[in-house]
Design an enzyme around this catalytic site. Structure first.
Site, mmCIF file in Angstrom:
data_model
loop_
_atom_site.group_PDB
_atom_site.id
_atom_site.type_symbol
_atom_site.label_atom_id
_atom_site.label_comp_id
_atom_site.label_asym_id
_atom_site.label_seq_id
_atom_site.Cartn_x
_atom_site.Cartn_y
_atom_site.Cartn_z
ATOM 1 N N GLU A 80 13.389 -19.805 -3.685
ATOM 2 C CA GLU A 80 14.306 -19.036 -4.540
ATOM 3 C C GLU A 80 14.921 -19.873 -5.647
ATOM 4 O OE1 GLU A 80 15.233 -20.516 -1.857
ATOM 5 O OE2 GLU A 80 17.104 -21.468 -2.508
ATOM 6 N N ARG A 109 13.712 -22.104 -7.709
ATOM 7 C CA ARG A 109 12.957 -22.160 -8.965
ATOM 8 C C ARG A 109 13.063 -20.838 -9.726
ATOM 9 N NH1 ARG A 109 7.542 -23.528 -5.799
ATOM 10 N NH2 ARG A 109 9.117 -24.481 -4.460
ATOM 11 N N ASP A 136 21.264 -20.477 1.814
ATOM 12 C CA ASP A 136 19.827 -20.199 1.746
ATOM 13 C C ASP A 136 19.270 -19.979 3.155
ATOM 14 O OD1 ASP A 136 17.173 -19.977 1.093
ATOM 15 O OD2 ASP A 136 16.908 -22.084 0.488
ATOM 16 N N LYS A 147 13.897 -19.278 7.157
ATOM 17 C CA LYS A 147 13.836 -20.682 7.557
ATOM 18 C C LYS A 147 13.878 -20.790 9.076
ATOM 19 C CE LYS A 147 15.970 -22.908 3.578
ATOM 20 N NZ LYS A 147 14.734 -23.648 3.249
HETATM 21 N N1 BES Z 1 16.937 -25.128 -0.514
HETATM 22 C C1 BES Z 1 15.597 -25.345 -0.130
HETATM 23 C C2 BES Z 1 15.169 -26.800 -0.217
HETATM 24 C C3 BES Z 1 15.864 -27.769 0.709
HETATM 25 C C4 BES Z 1 15.308 -28.096 1.929
HETATM 26 C C5 BES Z 1 17.035 -28.383 0.343
HETATM 27 C C6 BES Z 1 15.917 -29.010 2.753
HETATM 28 C C7 BES Z 1 17.638 -29.307 1.163
HETATM 29 C C8 BES Z 1 17.071 -29.618 2.371
HETATM 30 C C9 BES Z 1 14.663 -24.539 -1.030
HETATM 31 O O1 BES Z 1 15.165 -23.325 -1.462
HETATM 32 C C10 BES Z 1 13.443 -24.245 -0.217
HETATM 33 O O2 BES Z 1 13.563 -23.533 0.723
HETATM 34 N N2 BES Z 1 12.293 -24.799 -0.609
HETATM 35 C C11 BES Z 1 11.079 -24.576 0.093
HETATM 36 C C12 BES Z 1 9.995 -24.313 -0.903
HETATM 37 C C13 BES Z 1 8.714 -23.821 -0.276
HETATM 38 C C14 BES Z 1 8.924 -22.439 0.291
HETATM 39 C C15 BES Z 1 7.626 -23.793 -1.316
HETATM 40 C C16 BES Z 1 10.755 -25.824 0.901
HETATM 41 O O3 BES Z 1 11.010 -26.929 0.422
HETATM 42 O O4 BES Z 1 10.331 -25.671 2.042
HETATM 43 ZN ZN ZN Z 2 17.205 -23.212 -1.602
HETATM 44 MN MN MN Z 3 14.829 -21.772 -0.069
#
Ligand code: BES
Ligand code: ZN
Ligand code: MN
Length: 500
Positions: free
Chosen positions: A346, A348, A267, A274
């Site tokens: 992504e 969800r 991801d 990110k």
């Molecule tokens: N895979 C990430 C969530 C994650 C973050 C898992 C840290 C493990 C450690 C997920 O796809 C994500 O990026 N979520 C975002 C959602 C936001 C954009 C609403 C998040 O948590 O920042």
């Molecule tokens: Zn993710």
């Molecule tokens: Mn993500």
């Protein structure tokens, strides 16, 4: 590492290390500890008399006594005798193998706990499983081999029996399955892409007696899984939707239990990129998928009286000229349209299509596991995963299963109020709003729309799926959180009633 069970005299057993458990407040040693104490002319009772060792849970003392064949003895505290359970024995065994491994002991003779408190077969299973968990580390990318233990022998006094050897096999199957799930989590994104994950699912499914179907892009197109296709669109490694289907081992009609695991093999966040810090961790964004595969790998130790279906939507979330752009609109399997305001939300999207697929199976119950939000860690820290469900009974069942195996859950809110914050002007919903407040609940409420009236629970395991400080039963890194919780839950369902 070979794990076996034998009836033998610990004092004369050749081994790099002997491990023996001693409960808290022990005045007179009994069983294996007593036998070792006699052979070593009081080495263990001297330890207790010194007051240096209290027998607190997982406390250890290393002795080099004369009079025994092994090189060293690790005394492991078992904690209060009254609260001793299989989980405690598992952790004690893990503590012993980890220590033996780190000392380069080569072989370990582990005294089985045969005192009251835990039934013998359960003690054997937990000890074997714990031995494997404590020993596991991911070594595939080391150029020089790290020194593993060659052999762990579980030493008891009970006569060999069918029940005990089955228990041993079950413990090995479970421990191996969890190791496999951890290895999947550790595997770098370059070597684990959706198609490789699918190939692993085929292997695991086949040896579990499950039918495995993998939908490629053309099949996803035909089915109408617009969200899975959308998330995977930016990658040279195309998305897959993986279905593992294991029929009930009971004759006649039986219920269907569905497990869903988020399978993002890497991801980057996509165009909603990110930050660079910690992005390498995103190789374990398939932790939910690994947990589901771990459960299937452990199925030979289970014998389920219901049908079990595993669903893994898998994609690599990348940036490219083809990738999803913020503002793009996707159509989910159930027809719902979603404006992708944030390509990093992504997971969800993948789960939306998986839930749509699950509904077609008319399941009795559905549980999804996903490393879904960073927000769940902000809310809960590292010791609980988030549990979202509107079903109190299911919440109880899962919470109890998690407590029993030390994979704890904390119930979190979701519902219409949250979902209302995710209305889109352009489509039915947005996949993310700008709010950081309650972001784990927003994500869960989005999923709830796709689960509709299913009996369903969502576990946000982003808080627990990675071990930061080494534990008795886990090295640092991806830890396959969820496998043991699900096994415990499935087992209690299997025992608790006929069918699901
Ligand atoms: N895979 C990430 C969530 C994650 C973050 C898992 C840290 C493990 C450690 C997920 O796809 C994500 O990026 N979520 C975002 C959602 C936001 C954009 C609403 C998040 O948590 O920042
Ligand atoms: Zn993710
Ligand atoms: Mn993500």
């Amino acid at each position: 590492m070979d794990v076996s069970l034998r009836r033998a005299d610990l004092a004369t057993r050749p081994a790099g290390m002997i491990a023996v458990g001693v409960p808290e407040r022990t005045r007179t040693l009994t069983g294996a500890a007593q036998a070792l104490d006699r052979a070593s002319r009081g080495a263990l009772s001297a330890l207790l008399a010194s007051g240096d060792f209290k027998g607190r849970a997982l406390e250890t003392a290393l002795l080099y006594p004369k009079g025994i064949k092994a090189k060293r003895v690790l005394v492991v505290g078992l904690g209060a005798a009254g609260s001793l359970d299989a989980q405690r024995l598992l952790l004690a065994a893990a503590t012993a193998t980890r220590r033996a491994r780190d000392l380069g002991a080569g072989t370990l003779a582990l005294a089985l706990h045969e005192q009251p408190g835990v039934a013998p077969a359960l003690a054997v299973r937990a000890t074997a499983e714990g031995a494997l968990l404590g020993h596991h580390r991911h070594t595939a990318y080391h150029s020089a081999p790290l020194d593993p233990l060659a052999r762990v022998e579980l030493i008891g006094t009970l006569p060999a029996s069918r029940a005990l050897s089955t228990a041993l096999e079950d413990g090995i199957t479970r421990g191996t399955a969890i190791g496999l799930a951890r290895d999947l989590g550790h595997t770098p994104g370059q070597d684990l892409v959706p198609e490789t994950l699918a190939a692993r699912a085929r292997e695991i499914g086949r040896s579990a007696g499950a039918k495995v179907t993998v939908f490629d892009e053309a099949a996803l197109e035909r089915l109408g899984m617009g969200c899975v296709l959308g998330v995977g669109r930016g990658s040279a490694n195309p998305p897959r939707f993986i279905v593992l289907d294991k029929a009930s081992e009971k004759r006649g009609r039986s219920a269907t239990v569905v497990l869903i695991g988020k399978g993002v093999t890497f991801d980057t966040g996509g165009y909603s990129l990110k930050p660079r810090e910690g992005m390498s961790k995103m190789k374990y964004d398939m932790g939910g998928a690994a947990a589901v595969l771990g459960v299937f790998a452990a199925l030979p130790a289970l014998g389920l009286p219901f049908r079990l279906v595993g669903l893994i939507p898998s994609a690599e979330n990348m940036v490219s000229e083809r990738a999803l752009k913020p503002g793009d609109v996707l159509r989910a399997l159930d027809g719902t349209t979603v404006e992708v305001t944030n390509t990093d939300a992504e997971g969800r999207l993948l789960l939306a299509d998986a839930l749509g697929y699950a509904r077609r199976l008319d399941p009795a119950v559905v549980v999804d596991l996903a490393t879904l939000t960073g927000a769940i860690s902000i809310a809960l820290g590292r010791h609980y995963a988030g549990l979202f469900t509107s079903d109190d009974t299911l919440a109880d069942e899962l919470t109890r299963a998690g407590d029993a195996v030390g994979e704890r859950l904390w119930r979190m809110p979701m519902g219409e109020q949250y979902l209302a914050e995710m209305k889109s002007d352009t489509a039915d919903y947005v996949n993310a709003n700008e709010k950081r407040e309650g972001a784990a609940s927003l994500a869960a409420s989005f999923l709830q729309h796709f689960a509709r009236d299913l009996r369903w629970a969502h576990l946000d395991i982003a808080s627990t799926g990675w071990t930061y400080a080494e534990r008795a039963d886990s090295s640092r890194g991806p830890n396959a959180y969820g496998v043991r919780l699900l096994l415990q839950w499935l087992e209690s369902r299997a025992g608790g009633r006929s069918g699901a």
